[in-house]
Design a protein around this motif. Sequence first.
Motif, PDB file in Angstrom:
ATOM      1  N   LEU A   3      -0.583  -6.099 -10.765  1.00 50.39           N
ATOM      2  CA  LEU A   3      -1.527  -7.085 -10.249  1.00 50.39           C
ATOM      3  C   LEU A   3      -1.636  -7.017  -8.726  1.00 50.39           C
ATOM      4  O   LEU A   3      -2.744  -7.089  -8.174  1.00 50.39           O
ATOM      5  N   LEU A   4      -0.501  -6.874  -8.047  1.00 53.10           N
ATOM      6  CA  LEU A   4      -0.539  -6.760  -6.592  1.00 53.10           C
ATOM      7  C   LEU A   4      -1.234  -5.477  -6.166  1.00 53.10           C
ATOM      8  O   LEU A   4      -1.997  -5.456  -5.202  1.00 53.10           O
ATOM      9  N   ARG A   5      -0.960  -4.399  -6.894  1.00 55.14           N
ATOM     10  CA  ARG A   5      -1.622  -3.133  -6.563  1.00 55.14           C
ATOM     11  C   ARG A   5      -3.133  -3.253  -6.774  1.00 55.14           C
ATOM     12  O   ARG A   5      -3.925  -2.764  -5.971  1.00 55.14           O
ATOM     13  N   ALA A   6      -3.516  -3.895  -7.863  1.00 53.22           N
ATOM     14  CA  ALA A   6      -4.949  -4.083  -8.130  1.00 53.22           C
ATOM     15  C   ALA A   6      -5.599  -4.933  -7.045  1.00 53.22           C
ATOM     16  O   ALA A   6      -6.732  -4.662  -6.619  1.00 53.22           O
ATOM     17  N   ALA A   7      -4.874  -5.958  -6.584  1.00 56.24           N
ATOM     18  CA  ALA A   7      -5.421  -6.841  -5.552  1.00 56.24           C
ATOM     19  C   ALA A   7      -5.621  -6.094  -4.239  1.00 56.24           C
ATOM     20  O   ALA A   7      -6.661  -6.253  -3.576  1.00 56.24           O
ATOM     21  N   THR A   8      -4.643  -5.289  -3.836  1.00 55.55           N
ATOM     22  CA  THR A   8      -4.787  -4.548  -2.574  1.00 55.55           C
ATOM     23  C   THR A   8      -5.922  -3.533  -2.668  1.00 55.55           C
ATOM     24  O   THR A   8      -6.677  -3.338  -1.703  1.00 55.55           O
ATOM     25  N   ILE A  67       5.168 -10.747   2.539  1.00 57.97           N
ATOM     26  CA  ILE A  67       6.215 -11.416   3.311  1.00 57.97           C
ATOM     27  C   ILE A  67       7.476 -11.587   2.464  1.00 57.97           C
ATOM     28  O   ILE A  67       8.599 -11.323   2.912  1.00 57.97           O
ATOM     29  N   PHE A  68       7.310 -12.017   1.215  1.00 59.11           N
ATOM     30  CA  PHE A  68       8.456 -12.187   0.328  1.00 59.11           C
ATOM     31  C   PHE A  68       9.171 -10.854   0.104  1.00 59.11           C
ATOM     32  O   PHE A  68      10.400 -10.766   0.190  1.00 59.11           O
ATOM     33  N   LEU A  69       8.410  -9.810  -0.208  1.00 58.63           N
ATOM     34  CA  LEU A  69       9.000  -8.503  -0.495  1.00 58.63           C
ATOM     35  C   LEU A  69       9.692  -7.926   0.734  1.00 58.63           C
ATOM     36  O   LEU A  69      10.751  -7.295   0.623  1.00 58.63           O
ATOM     37  N   THR A  70       9.108  -8.146   1.903  1.00 61.38           N
ATOM     38  CA  THR A  70       9.732  -7.666   3.133  1.00 61.38           C
ATOM     39  C   THR A  70      11.075  -8.337   3.357  1.00 61.38           C
ATOM     40  O   THR A  70      12.062  -7.690   3.733  1.00 61.38           O
ATOM     41  N   ALA A  77       6.234  -0.367   1.324  1.00 68.28           N
ATOM     42  CA  ALA A  77       7.571  -0.033   1.845  1.00 68.28           C
ATOM     43  C   ALA A  77       8.682  -0.821   1.166  1.00 68.28           C
ATOM     44  O   ALA A  77       9.864  -0.577   1.423  1.00 68.28           O
ATOM     45  N   SER A  78       8.328  -1.735   0.283  1.00 69.98           N
ATOM     46  CA  SER A  78       9.330  -2.591  -0.336  1.00 69.98           C
ATOM     47  C   SER A  78      10.193  -1.807  -1.323  1.00 69.98           C
ATOM     48  O   SER A  78       9.749  -0.847  -1.959  1.00 69.98           O
ATOM     49  N   SER A  79      11.421  -2.257  -1.463  1.00 70.54           N
ATOM     50  CA  SER A  79      12.330  -1.673  -2.453  1.00 70.54           C
ATOM     51  C   SER A  79      12.104  -2.260  -3.834  1.00 70.54           C
ATOM     52  O   SER A  79      12.747  -1.850  -4.800  1.00 70.54           O
ATOM     53  N   VAL A  80      11.200  -3.239  -3.923  1.00 65.77           N
ATOM     54  CA  VAL A  80      10.893  -3.911  -5.182  1.00 65.77           C
ATOM     55  C   VAL A  80       9.521  -3.448  -5.662  1.00 65.77           C
ATOM     56  O   VAL A  80       8.574  -3.378  -4.879  1.00 65.77           O
ATOM     57  N   ASP A  81       9.427  -3.106  -6.945  1.00 65.93           N
ATOM     58  CA  ASP A  81       8.142  -2.707  -7.516  1.00 65.93           C
ATOM     59  C   ASP A  81       7.189  -3.906  -7.482  1.00 65.93           C
ATOM     60  O   ASP A  81       7.469  -4.931  -8.097  1.00 65.93           O
ATOM     61  N   PRO A  82       6.060  -3.792  -6.792  1.00 66.29           N
ATOM     62  CA  PRO A  82       5.164  -4.943  -6.677  1.00 66.29           C
ATOM     63  C   PRO A  82       4.427  -5.272  -7.968  1.00 66.29           C
ATOM     64  O   PRO A  82       3.901  -6.382  -8.101  1.00 66.29           O
TER      65      PRO A  82
END
Length: 343
Positions: free
Chosen positions: A191-196, A299-302, A183-188
């Motif tokens: 690496l974050l996508r791979a981790a999830t 948490i940071f992205l939120t 839901a973040s407005s920032v592209d994660p």
Amino acid sequence: MSTAVSHRCPSSYEAGLEVSLREFLGAQLDRQVDLTGLRRLAGGTAHETWAFDLRDGERQELHKLVLRRSIERGMLDGDLRTEFDLLATLDRLAVPVPRPRWCVTEDSPLTQPFMIIDRVDGTDIRKHLAAHPETDRHRLGVELVRLQARLHRLDWQDCPPPLARSARGTLHEIERWAREIDASSVDPGPLLRAATELLRDRPPRTSRRCLVHGDFKTNNLLLGADGNVTVLDWELAHLGDPLEDIAWTMLWTTRWDLVGGLLSAQEYLATYQEETGNAVDPEALLSWRIFALVKLAAIFLTGVTRGGPLASPTLRLMGRGLYHIEAQLAELLQAALHEAQPS
């Protein structure tokens, strides 16, 4: 809590809050009260935190209190009532937490949900270590591990019913934070996508269920002049695996933290195992450490997303912390993939 740096807010805002707070407390006690020293404490991304003194006009008793009021666009959506009820339960069980006094979540006279708790005199351990380099770091570190282990040994069935009912397993926690990232407005980033995706495919093994503080680190631990430690900030508490708490604690490794500052990672894990009698599974811990980084990134992205163009400097700096998270994720993902290779 009581020694955090305070800053002044616009006088009309502060004065209005003081009047509303005095009226609320007077109504609760059914007599006239005097409120002094209202000041906002630094920090807080989910709640405003205010310290003040309440003098009971009839009994001439002085109470040192803290107001925690929800922020409309805060970083975290927590259930303030459940947190308040958990504090009441922990206080009853003689766990060192601030004693809760009042909580209002609907039709708040202070415009937002809030709770009022006792103000504990002391200094958060990060600040204490900075001011007292002579501290016996190893001894304090062992004491904190024992405290964390004690929390994990509590009977989770003593927890407030909403918290006990919320125990939906590891996948639920993974999806909770993955949704915040999506839901973040920032592209994660990849690496974050791979981790999830890795966590979804291979969720961390869960050994047992316990009360997880969710944010057990030295700036949420208050050291009193008597040497006693009080555990603050229970807004992320839930039922889960104890390794989740351990992995989160291991994220913070400055000279002012439990791991890296008071004990080495090896000493921390060895002390925990000795205290609980439970072995720490290295493979499961690796997965929980990846989860901890995903949770921190979420948490940071939120915070950045909800703050929008008016995000505070604190939230913007947190957003920049994603670079550090990615560097750690790269290392842990490589280790996880290596473990997954057939021998």
